[in-house]
Design a protein around this motif. Structure first.
Motif, short mmCIF file in Angstrom:
data_model
loop_
_atom_site.label_atom_id
_atom_site.label_comp_id
_atom_site.label_asym_id
_atom_site.label_seq_id
_atom_site.Cartn_x
_atom_site.Cartn_y
_atom_site.Cartn_z
N CYS A 185 -3.13 4.69 1.85
CA CYS A 185 -2.30 3.93 0.93
C CYS A 185 -1.35 3.03 1.71
O CYS A 185 -1.10 3.24 2.89
N TYR A 214 -10.22 1.18 5.25
CA TYR A 214 -10.96 1.77 4.14
C TYR A 214 -12.42 2.00 4.53
O TYR A 214 -13.01 1.20 5.26
N CYS A 248 -5.96 6.78 -1.12
CA CYS A 248 -5.96 5.74 -2.14
C CYS A 248 -7.41 5.35 -2.40
O CYS A 248 -8.23 5.31 -1.47
N ALA A 251 -9.79 2.32 -3.93
CA ALA A 251 -9.58 0.88 -4.05
C ALA A 251 -10.85 0.15 -4.41
O ALA A 251 -11.97 0.64 -4.19
N ARG A 266 -5.79 -1.02 -5.84
CA ARG A 266 -5.91 0.33 -5.34
C ARG A 266 -5.04 1.26 -6.18
O ARG A 266 -4.10 0.82 -6.84
N GLY A 276 -8.95 -7.03 -0.58
CA GLY A 276 -8.56 -6.00 -1.53
C GLY A 276 -8.28 -6.60 -2.89
O GLY A 276 -7.70 -7.69 -3.00
N THR A 281 -0.41 2.19 -8.76
CA THR A 281 -1.38 1.12 -8.58
C THR A 281 -0.76 -0.09 -7.86
O THR A 281 0.44 -0.35 -7.98
N TRP A 312 -4.37 -2.55 3.06
CA TRP A 312 -5.74 -2.86 2.69
C TRP A 312 -6.69 -2.62 3.87
O TRP A 312 -7.87 -2.95 3.80
N CYS A 317 -16.27 -0.34 -3.95
CA CYS A 317 -15.23 0.67 -4.03
C CYS A 317 -15.08 1.32 -2.66
O CYS A 317 -16.01 1.31 -1.85
#
Length: 119
Positions: free
Chosen positions: A100, A106, A33, A35, A50, A47, A57, A103, A95
């Motif tokens: 997925c 990442y 994903c 985000a 994403r 977040g 989305t 949150w 970014c």
């Protein structure tokens, strides 16, 4: 190493619009994903939106239909169109790519782009 990645931030008045952009990698389209996160004054990074495979989305509740996340796989670019901006949207926007459904987890590569919304 953190490199400049995000772009498109700036200063606007409440009700204005900005379009943020961020280059991605070709393999991100199916594997991750993509985000947008933000860090507003006095708050933890959170977040914003994403996207998965260019079409699925998820948005944070505070977006309230004002923002649109998109991914151009031909250009390997991630975008965040922000309309009807509010002063509380002021902050640094980042970014990231990650799993997925959450949150968390990442990876952030850039320094962020500053968004300032005046009333």
């Amino acid at each position: 190493q953190v490199q400049p990645m995000e772009s498109g931030g700036g200063s606007v008045q409440a009700g204005g619009s900005l379009r943020l952009a961020c280059p991605t990698r070709a393999d991100y389209y199916t594997g991750y994903c993509l985000a947008w996160f933000r860090q507003t004054p006095g708050k933890e990074r959170e977040g914003v939106a994403r996207i998965w495979q260019g079409s699925v989305t998820v948005y944070a509740d505070f977006v309230e239909g004002r923002f649109t996340v998109s991914h151009d796989s031909a250009k390997n670019m991630l975008y965040l169109q922000m309309n009807n901006l509010r002063p509380e949207d002021t902050g640094m926007y980042y970014c990231a790519a990650g799993p997925c459904g959450t949150w968390s987890g990442y990876a952030f590569r850039g320094q962020g782009t500053q968004v300032i919304v005046s009333s």
